[in-house]
Design a protein around this motif. Structure first.
Motif, PDB file in Angstrom:
ATOM      1  N   THR A   1       1.064  -1.152   0.042  1.00  0.00           N
ATOM      2  CA  THR A   1      -0.289  -0.042   0.368  1.00  0.00           C
ATOM      3  C   THR A   1       0.948   1.257  -0.166  1.00  0.00           C
ATOM      4  O   THR A   1       1.769   0.947  -0.150  1.00  0.00           O
ATOM      5  N   SER A  24     -10.711  -1.804   3.157  1.00  0.00           N
ATOM      6  CA  SER A  24     -11.231  -2.394   1.091  1.00  0.00           C
ATOM      7  C   SER A  24     -10.363  -2.794   1.078  1.00  0.00           C
ATOM      8  O   SER A  24     -10.269  -3.947   1.348  1.00  0.00           O
ATOM      9  N   ASN A  25     -11.145  -3.665   0.130  1.00  0.00           N
ATOM     10  CA  ASN A  25     -11.136  -5.006  -0.344  1.00  0.00           C
ATOM     11  C   ASN A  25     -10.074  -5.724  -0.880  1.00  0.00           C
ATOM     12  O   ASN A  25      -9.814  -6.586  -0.618  1.00  0.00           O
ATOM     13  N   ASP A  26      -9.746  -4.611  -1.241  1.00  0.00           N
ATOM     14  CA  ASP A  26      -8.198  -5.675  -2.236  1.00  0.00           C
ATOM     15  C   ASP A  26      -6.710  -6.015  -1.223  1.00  0.00           C
ATOM     16  O   ASP A  26      -6.468  -7.009  -0.690  1.00  0.00           O
ATOM     17  N   LYS A  27      -6.495  -4.728   0.134  1.00  0.00           N
ATOM     18  CA  LYS A  27      -5.693  -4.458   0.868  1.00  0.00           C
ATOM     19  C   LYS A  27      -6.307  -5.111   2.265  1.00  0.00           C
ATOM     20  O   LYS A  27      -5.122  -5.463   3.055  1.00  0.00           O
ATOM     21  N   LYS A  28      -7.742  -4.989   2.240  1.00  0.00           N
ATOM     22  CA  LYS A  28      -7.822  -5.782   3.712  1.00  0.00           C
ATOM     23  C   LYS A  28      -7.330  -5.333   4.996  1.00  0.00           C
ATOM     24  O   LYS A  28      -6.846  -4.886   5.653  1.00  0.00           O
TER      25      LYS A  28
END
Length: 285
Positions: free
Chosen positions: A74, A257-261
């Motif tokens: 990120t 966040s859906n992608d980074k958790k």
């Protein structure tokens, strides 16, 4: 007797002055102190922090932006990276050759932290008892430094994560939340899909979208207990959509966040501003 003493003092002064002139003559410069990493700050592209009591952290510079690459991928918090880079530029006032002697007496046999700038590694040991300065070493030198930087190297991973919800202030062209669904039309007007008959003020929409564009979370964490429920989707111009799952807490919300958790925490007050169109006063006729 006094005259002879005065002459001797004048001669000594003259010798010292001539010595200084010879030392500082053109083309002869006093040796400059080098920084810890021996690197220009602008050439540093990679930072690795190995900690005995926490996860290893890696950061890389890509197109003038710093990113975390380990343990999560990120955008990195710019202020935190700036403080790390400043450690590389410390100019030690005290250094000794790292001779063959027990490193354990300096806490360098098992360093608290190893930090590498590009491929230049610094080992961070314990503090000495007299002035509480910290032992630091590279391959050949032992340094004594004021103990003002260790907390930047031992901070939790969360402290290195950029708190912005939308990196680089991306241009929003659509917003879907449980409370409102906005979509930009081909003529650049806006429609609330949940209430299509409502007439929307362009200024009010932009004020609402700015709440998202410039939003900074109170905290960002990789750990959360509750199960996400409702979904939030932010559509960006010429960028992939951002998808978050909403977790409502007692006095705040988490956007995961859906992608980074990653879980971004906002107060209830802030979230309400992010999901409610502002009422603009109509000028008197």
């Amino acid at each position: 007797m006094k005259n002879r003493l005065l002459i001797n003092l004048l001669l000594i002064t003259l010798v010292v002055c001539l010595g200084m002139i010879a030392w500082l003559k053109p083309g002869h410069e006093a040796p400059k102190k080098t920084n810890l990493a021996g690197l220009d700050i602008n050439t540093i592209q990679h930072i690795k922090i190995e900690r005995t009591a926490a996860n290893t952290i890696e950061l890389k510079r890509l197109q003038n932006q710093w990113y975390l690459t380990q343990p999560v991928n990120t955008l990195a918090l710019a202020g935190k990276v700036e403080r790390l880079l400043k450690i590389s530029q410390i100019k030690p006032t005290t250094s000794y050759p790292l001779e063959k002697q027990p490193l354990s007496q300096f806490g360098l046999d098992t360093p608290t932290v190893k930090v590498s700038f590009n491929k230049k590694t610094l080992n961070i040991g314990k503090t000495e008892s007299v002035q509480s300065r910290r032992y630091v070493s590279n391959d050949t030198q032992l340094f004594l430094l004021d103990d003002t930087f260790l907390h930047h190297l031992t901070a939790p991973v969360d402290a290195y994560i950029d708190t912005r919800l939308i990196p680089n202030n991306g241009q929003i062209i659509g917003l879907k939340t449980p409370e409102i669904t906005l979509q930009r039309q081909e003529d650049n007007t806006w429609k609330n899909i949940q209430s299509p008959t409502d007439e929307l003020s362009s200024d009010a929409v932009q004020m609402l979208l700015d709440e998202w564009r410039f939003a900074r979370a109170i905290t960002v964490t990789t750990k959360f207990d509750a199960t996400p429920t409702e979904q939030i989707i932010i559509s960006l111009y010429e960028q992939p959509n951002l998808t978050f799952h909403l977790i409502k807490q007692k006095d705040s919300v988490l956007l995961v966040s859906n992608d980074k958790k990653l879980a971004y925490q906002f107060s209830d007050t802030k979230y309400k501003k992010m999901t409610t169109l502002p009422r603009l006063e109509t000028p008197n006729a």
